[in-house]
Design a protein around this motif. Structure first.
Motif, PDB file in Angstrom:
ATOM      1  N   UNK A 118       0.792  -1.220   0.000  1.00 13.89           N
ATOM      2  CA  UNK A 118       0.000   0.000   0.000  1.00 13.89           C
ATOM      3  C   UNK A 118       0.831   1.282   0.000  1.00 13.89           C
ATOM      4  N   UNK A 119       2.134   1.186   0.200  1.00 17.69           N
ATOM      5  CA  UNK A 119       2.959   2.393   0.301  1.00 17.69           C
ATOM      6  C   UNK A 119       3.221   2.991  -1.081  1.00 17.69           C
ATOM      7  N   UNK A 120       2.999   4.313  -1.216  1.00 21.46           N
ATOM      8  CA  UNK A 120       3.350   5.030  -2.448  1.00 21.46           C
ATOM      9  C   UNK A 120       4.756   5.579  -2.236  1.00 21.46           C
ATOM     10  N   UNK A 121       5.747   4.870  -2.759  1.00 20.52           N
ATOM     11  CA  UNK A 121       7.136   5.136  -2.409  1.00 20.52           C
ATOM     12  C   UNK A 121       7.629   6.497  -2.881  1.00 20.52           C
ATOM     13  N   UNK A 122       7.235   6.925  -4.055  1.00 22.97           N
ATOM     14  CA  UNK A 122       7.720   8.206  -4.584  1.00 22.97           C
ATOM     15  C   UNK A 122       7.333   9.357  -3.655  1.00 22.97           C
ATOM     16  N   UNK A 123       6.068   9.355  -3.229  1.00 25.06           N
ATOM     17  CA  UNK A 123       5.602  10.397  -2.314  1.00 25.06           C
ATOM     18  C   UNK A 123       6.204  10.199  -0.926  1.00 25.06           C
TER      19      UNK A 123
END
Length: 267
Positions: A199-204
């Protein structure tokens, strides 16, 4: 999903402010999560990404406090273990249980915390009488607040701070330092669960993590320099602000309808 440089810069700035506030009084998530939702990601992704960047901020603040000798991790081993276990259990159960009852109770609890720090003569830069041992503290406050952080989250820093002050007799600067260590442990436990779920949005998350580290470093330095004169009012402000936000979210429509009826009656 691709994110523009302008959006990432805004989220970086938001995280920097949140890291500063969170390192002093907690409540950084209430600054970051609305910004993450505004960025267009799902609520679950927002919670997961917030855990990533807040983990970096709490880690940075913890290291800063330890370097200055305000925290000895060796004295916190049991509290760290039980906070981690509580957070893992809470994060697991949140997927099966409706947390609505906590939403109803939380504003009142946070207002009580604000009043405690506002009026208590013990909430200062002077250590007070210790009421319970560190072992009992670990099994009660460590596990319980860790569970709450994994299960729900808002106000965790305030709950840890009041526990250190009221139960262990810590001064506010020392309580804030120890709070960040347990905050980091609880955040990492929840983050691991979210990473497994993808679920993690890595770029943000990584962009905001840089802002969090900068803000948390500045905030933790100010805590050590100014002490209770800074921590006490911010704890009161953050606790009340969280309460107001939650009350508006829960009862905003009801309050709006009430004021509309009053305006109509006196028109």
């Amino acid at each position: 999903m691709e994110f523009g440089v302008d959006l990432l810069l805004i989220l970086f700035a938001v995280a920097l402010i949140a890291g500063f506030v969170d390192s002093i009084a907690g409540g950084g998530g209430l600054i970051c999560i609305p910004a993450l939702l505004w960025a267009g990601i799902t609520p679950t992704q927002a919670l997961a990404t917030n855990k990533l960047q807040s983990s970096c901020g709490s880690f940075s603040a913890s290291i800063n406090f330890m370097r200055r000798g305000l925290v000895n991790p060796g004295d916190m081993v049991l509290a760290i273990i039980l906070t981690l276990l509580g957070s893992v259990l809470g994060t697991t159960l949140i997927q099966m249980i409706d947390p609505g009852i906590l939403m109803t109770l939380l504003p009142g609890l946070l207002i009580a915390i604000a009043l405690y720090f506002l009026f208590s003569p013990r909430a200062s830069d002077i250590d007070a009488h210790q009421k319970i041992g560190k072992t009992l503290f670990a099994f009660t406050a460590g596990f319980g607040i860790g569970f709450y952080d994994g299960f729900f989250g808002p106000g965790t820093g305030s709950f840890f701070s009041i526990a250190f002050v009221a139960l262990l007799g810590f001064n506010l600067t020392k309580a804030t330092a120890h709070t960040k260590v347990l905050n980091f442990v609880a955040n990492v436990a929840s983050l691991a669960t979210f990473i497994v779920g993808g679920e993690v949005v890595w770029e943000i998350g990584l962009t905001m993590a840089v802002g969090q580290v900068i803000g948390a470093t500045i905030g933790s330095h100010m805590v050590m320099k100014i002490g209770a004169k800074l921590v006490r009012p911010l704890l009161v402000f953050v606790s009340i602000a969280i309460s107001i936000k939650l009350i508006i979210e829960q009862y905003g429509d009801m309050i709006g309808a009430y004021w509309h009826s009053l305006a109509t009656a006196f028109a």
